[in-house]
Design an enzyme around this catalytic site. Sequence first.
Site, short mmCIF file in Angstrom:
data_model
loop_
_atom_site.label_atom_id
_atom_site.label_comp_id
_atom_site.label_asym_id
_atom_site.label_seq_id
_atom_site.Cartn_x
_atom_site.Cartn_y
_atom_site.Cartn_z
N ARG A 102 0.89 -1.17 0.00
CA ARG A 102 0.00 0.00 0.00
C ARG A 102 0.91 1.21 0.00
O ARG A 102 1.59 1.49 0.99
CB ARG A 102 -0.91 0.00 1.24
CG ARG A 102 -1.60 1.33 1.46
CD ARG A 102 -2.72 1.29 2.45
NE ARG A 102 -3.88 0.60 1.90
CZ ARG A 102 -5.09 0.64 2.42
NH1 ARG A 102 -5.31 1.33 3.52
NH2 ARG A 102 -6.09 0.00 1.87
N HIS A 129 -7.43 0.73 -6.45
CA HIS A 129 -7.59 -0.14 -5.27
C HIS A 129 -8.24 -1.45 -5.76
O HIS A 129 -9.38 -1.75 -5.43
CB HIS A 129 -8.45 0.57 -4.22
CG HIS A 129 -8.40 -0.02 -2.86
ND1 HIS A 129 -7.56 -1.08 -2.53
CD2 HIS A 129 -9.08 0.28 -1.71
CE1 HIS A 129 -7.73 -1.37 -1.25
NE2 HIS A 129 -8.65 -0.58 -0.74
N GLN A 132 -9.97 -4.23 -3.47
CA GLN A 132 -11.27 -3.81 -2.93
C GLN A 132 -12.38 -4.09 -3.93
O GLN A 132 -13.46 -4.57 -3.58
CB GLN A 132 -11.22 -2.31 -2.59
CG GLN A 132 -12.54 -1.77 -2.06
CD GLN A 132 -12.89 -2.31 -0.69
OE1 GLN A 132 -12.08 -2.21 0.23
NE2 GLN A 132 -14.07 -2.88 -0.54
N ASP A 223 -17.36 6.79 -1.65
CA ASP A 223 -16.11 6.65 -0.90
C ASP A 223 -15.90 7.98 -0.19
O ASP A 223 -16.55 8.98 -0.50
CB ASP A 223 -14.96 6.32 -1.88
CG ASP A 223 -13.62 6.10 -1.18
OD1 ASP A 223 -13.61 5.82 0.04
OD2 ASP A 223 -12.58 6.20 -1.86
N CYS A 263 -16.47 0.99 0.61
CA CYS A 263 -15.22 0.26 0.88
C CYS A 263 -14.77 0.42 2.32
O CYS A 263 -14.00 -0.39 2.82
CB CYS A 263 -14.13 0.71 -0.08
SG CYS A 263 -13.62 2.43 0.13
N ARG A 291 -13.11 -9.04 1.71
CA ARG A 291 -11.69 -8.73 1.45
C ARG A 291 -10.84 -9.96 1.78
O ARG A 291 -9.92 -10.30 1.04
CB ARG A 291 -11.24 -7.54 2.31
CG ARG A 291 -11.88 -6.21 1.94
CD ARG A 291 -11.36 -5.69 0.62
NE ARG A 291 -9.92 -5.56 0.60
CZ ARG A 291 -9.25 -4.49 1.08
NH1 ARG A 291 -9.90 -3.46 1.55
NH2 ARG A 291 -7.92 -4.45 1.05
#
Length: 306
Positions: A102, A129, A132, A223, A263, A291
């Site tokens: 990340r 991402h 996700q 988001d 998310c 996830r």
Amino acid sequence: MRHFLTLKDFTKGEILEIIDLAVKIKKETKGNIFKKYMPNKTLGMIFEKSSTRTRVSFEVGIYQLGGVGLFLSSNDIQLGRGEPIKDTSRVISRMVDMVMIRNNSQDELQEFASYSKVPVINGLTNKFHPVQLMADYLTIVEHKRAENLKVAYIGDGNNMTHSWLMLASKLGFDLSIATPIGYEVDAEILNLAQQFAKESGAKIVVTNDPKIAVKDATVITTDTWVSMGQEDEKEKRIKDFSGFMVDSNIMGLASSSSLFLHCLPAYRGYEVSEEVFEKHSEEIFDEAENRLHVQKAIMVWLDSNR
Ligand code: CP
Ligand code: NVA
């Protein structure tokens, strides 16, 4: 050897193959069957940014597969003191079997991968991402919304939005994105999605009006308005995103049985109202749990495609 850096590198067939594998692995896990698909394998997990879900799901995931994860905060390793990314990659990838990162920059992630001897997984960058989105799609499949799917994304044109663009244009479902003026998606990524859409049949709409995006949507998503690293812009963003909260009025314009996905982490009273969040908490937390399952499938898939 394959990496998992962005969904643009994957075909529809490969994405669905990983989803099918995730369904299988999740079923086994729920039945307390922990098959050791990756015995004694090691996963290096490099974090330049905070995380709850990504860290826990990868660490638990590799353990359940028979391996072990190493949490490597960039503050604690020499990367944070200026050791070049290409040297870090050449060292770590000689010692572990897979790496998850990340970090801030997609370009640096690509650079790390280009020097790596082992598969590299994107755990979130400024641009994408993808893990996700795999969890989001697994949730859509489980909640039986994959047929005639029309997703509406309301909010910032960010890493999540770009990943939705890749998923929709690869799989061929409809995606409408509403962002405030000045917060539109990256033009190059939109262009690429439009090219993929020609082949897959996806219908991609971008607008600055949430009401247009949400019409007839079967899945609504959003988001945070302030992504990691944008904290200095918080006040301005909150002003600029006025009218973009997913509340019951917005949800009322979509299909009555529509799902709401997020998310996480969620900021109630900003991108989503408390009421909408709590009404849809079941699918939101299924999405978070997924996830774990989908990333186990991604790791097994990468390991078996070496
Ligand atoms: N959604 C997500 O990636 O969460 P974390 O930032 O907690 O990992
Ligand atoms: N867009 C958010 C996603 C967090 C999971 C961020 O980059 O901070």
